[in-house]
Write a protein that holds these residues in place. Structure first.
Motif, short mmCIF file in Angstrom:
data_model
loop_
_atom_site.label_atom_id
_atom_site.label_comp_id
_atom_site.label_asym_id
_atom_site.label_seq_id
_atom_site.Cartn_x
_atom_site.Cartn_y
_atom_site.Cartn_z
N THR A 31 62.08 -70.46 76.24
CA THR A 31 60.70 -69.90 76.31
C THR A 31 60.23 -69.06 77.66
O THR A 31 60.63 -69.71 78.83
CB THR A 31 59.69 -71.27 76.07
N GLN A 32 59.54 -68.15 77.49
CA GLN A 32 59.32 -67.42 78.73
C GLN A 32 58.07 -68.01 79.55
O GLN A 32 57.19 -68.88 78.85
CB GLN A 32 58.68 -65.94 78.39
N VAL A 33 58.41 -67.68 80.74
CA VAL A 33 57.46 -68.32 81.84
C VAL A 33 56.48 -67.32 82.16
O VAL A 33 56.90 -66.19 82.76
CB VAL A 33 58.34 -69.00 83.00
N ALA A 34 55.15 -67.76 82.35
CA ALA A 34 54.15 -66.67 83.04
C ALA A 34 53.57 -67.28 84.38
O ALA A 34 53.27 -66.31 84.84
CB ALA A 34 52.77 -66.76 81.70
N ARG A 35 53.59 -68.49 84.52
CA ARG A 35 53.22 -68.77 85.73
C ARG A 35 54.00 -69.93 86.39
O ARG A 35 54.56 -70.87 85.59
CB ARG A 35 51.79 -69.45 85.81
N ILE A 36 54.35 -70.10 87.77
CA ILE A 36 55.18 -71.16 88.40
C ILE A 36 54.39 -71.81 89.33
O ILE A 36 53.78 -71.39 90.17
CB ILE A 36 56.50 -70.55 89.02
N ALA A 88 52.21 -68.48 78.83
CA ALA A 88 51.15 -67.82 78.83
C ALA A 88 49.85 -68.63 78.49
O ALA A 88 48.59 -68.31 78.75
CB ALA A 88 51.08 -66.57 78.00
N SER A 89 50.07 -69.56 77.66
CA SER A 89 48.86 -70.40 77.23
C SER A 89 48.30 -71.55 78.22
O SER A 89 47.62 -72.26 77.82
CB SER A 89 48.89 -71.00 75.94
N GLY A 90 49.33 -71.72 79.16
CA GLY A 90 48.96 -72.68 80.14
C GLY A 90 49.76 -74.15 80.00
O GLY A 90 49.59 -75.06 80.72
N LYS A 91 50.51 -74.21 78.77
CA LYS A 91 51.28 -75.25 78.80
C LYS A 91 52.56 -75.33 79.54
O LYS A 91 53.36 -74.33 79.62
CB LYS A 91 51.83 -75.29 77.16
#
Length: 487
Positions: A350-355, A369-372
């Motif tokens: 699953t692609q990561v949008a924030r670390i 991207a949804s914050g999950k």
């Protein structure tokens, strides 16, 4: 060994028939004894407790053992303040409490390794907080038994009492007085058998557990990495269990074997599988050893693994010692050898949008991207001497199997190396097999040559993960992904 615990002194009188009783106000008989009263000699007796818990009555004048008897009652239970008893808060009949005990104990052991208090000696609260009275008990100093040696009488032979015999009698034989004599000691009555002490099985052995390793495998498959799979609970496992709930929405039921088995089958099969060592595995390439000095590292062509077990442990996300313990007596250098290994499953994609790099938790958390939450990895994040950055930064680039450029003017200084060095790639290099460069110069997320130390040591300011966790994360990010450091 015997320690004197009491000193008895008194006057023993044996009134004959018809003798008048002592006055209530008289503590001793007068010097002139009236007719009809037979006065026994005044005796002082020393009472000792031997190593078997028996009361030893000794005549101090002669050194003769007058009587040996069992304690008349069991000793009172010790007064324990629950705040000082580390086991008081656990119910070991409840599997969930047993699991909680394992996790807390491993965390305490980790703190003691880091210089904190010893897990076997929890810190006591200040003395004024104890509501218990001081009963005046004192612990006697160790030393040789005292058999009255201060009395100068060379005619007395002094020696320890023999241990209880194997005949079923709990007590050594009592010296018999001469016929017609009286010992002056009241009859102790029937002897009491000392209670047998049951075996106590304290949970929390330091031995690795395949059951613990099984749910470490399940955590790894879910993207909640426990770090190395080593069969031990600890802080990294505790963090992973919490992350597992956030990722999957369900609790990890470590106490329910049927549930665990079903989840393992659903997510990739059994926790352990058989693996056959290949000719390529045995051939390497390997290096004889990895030098500590960066100048010596720079002279090598590649910082490869040093042995087959090190390579296989990393491939299967295992602690190397645990791998060896699972396969006792196995020759790992021989192709065709079948071994037992962990089955961590396939990497998350699953692609990561924030670390988020959580310094206090020592964990890297990845969000979509949804914050999950879609991934969590134990991490070593900076140190007091070389702290990690603060604020928010971005991923700039990702390098697989990178060289490492050592620059003592920009980074830390290692040994006596004061020149720029290019250190070759490899799993045993300073940054392992991955370098995720951040927008803040010289900082990044990278692997490690020592996966078992992740979350337990310090770094030079960067974020350090196991090689396999760093590789998984590297394939899920792209330039522009934000990296937020929080305290």
């Amino acid at each position: 060994m015997k320690y004197p615990v009491a000193f008895l002194s008194g006057l023993l009188a044996a009134p004959s028939l018809g003798a008048a009783p002592l006055s209530a106000t008289d503590e001793r008989l007068p010097a002139q004894v009236t007719a009809g009263v037979q006065l026994a000699q005044a005796y002082e007796f020393d009472v000792y407790i031997d190593q078997y818990g028996r009361e030893i009555i000794v005549d101090p004048r002669t050194g003769q053992v007058v009587e040996i008897r069992a304690p008349l009652a069991s000793p009172p239970p010790p007064i324990v303040d629950p705040r000082r008893d580390p086991l008081a808060e656990y119910d070991f009949s409840d599997p969930r409490d047993v699991e909680r005990f394992h996790r807390d104990r491993e965390a305490a052991i980790a703190r003691s390794w880091e210089g904190g208090p010893d897990y076997r000696q929890p810190p006591a609260p200040p003395i004024e907080e104890y509501p218990f009275e001081d009963r005046g008990y004192r612990e006697l100093p160790p030393g040789e038994p005292d058999y009255g040696s201060s009395r100068d009488d060379s005619s007395i032979s002094r020696a320890p009492l023999p241990p209880p015999s194997d005949s079923g009698d709990e007590f050594a034989s009592v010296p018999q007085p001469d016929p017609g004599s009286t010992s002056g000691v009241p009859d102790a009555g029937a002897r009491q058998t000392l209670p047998e002490v049951p075996d106590i099985n304290v949970p929390g052995s330091r031995r690795a557990s395949e059951e613990v390793a099984a749910y470490q495998v399940l955590l790894d498959r879910a993207g909640a990495s426990p770090g190395v799979i080593d069969g031990h609970t600890g802080d990294n496992v505790n963090k992973a269990i919490d992350a597992y709930y956030e990722i999957t929405g369900q609790r990890l039921k470590t106490y329910d074997k049927e549930w665990m088995q079903a989840e393992l089958e659903r997510t990739g099969g059994p926790a352990f599988i058989e693996y056959t060592i290949t000719a390529e595995d045995a051939a390497g390439p390997y290096v004889a050893s990895v030098p500590e000095d960066y100048g010596e590292k720079a002279k090598l062509e590649r910082l490869s693994f040093t042995r087959v077990t090190e390579m296989l442990a990393e491939r299967f996300h295992m602690d190397e010692k645990f791998l060896i313990d699972l396969n006792p007596g196995v020759n790992f250098d021989r192709p065709g050898t079948i071994i037992k290994v962990a089955n961590p499953g396939t990497p998350a994609t699953t692609q990561v949008a924030r670390i988020v790099a959580d310094k206090a938790r020592k964990q890297v958390r990845a969000y979509d991207a949804s914050g999950k939450l879609v991934g969590a990895y134990p991490a070593t994040i900076g140190s007091t001497d070389t702290p990690s950055p603060s604020g928010t930064h971005q991923v700039e680039r990702v390098a697989f199997n990178p060289n490492y450029t050592y620059n003592p003017k920009k980074n830390f200084k290692q040994g006596n190396n004061d020149k720029i060095l290019t250190i070759p790639p490899g799993p045993n290099g300073p940054v392992g097999t991955i370098w995720i460069a951040l927008s803040k110069p010289t900082y990044g997320i990278h692997g490690t040559p020592e996966p078992s130390k992740i979350g337990k040591t310090n770094s030079h300011g960067c974020i350090r993960l196991t090689n396999w966790d760093a590789e998984e994360l590297a394939k899920r990010v792209k330039p522009g992904v934000t990296v937020e450091f929080i305290d």
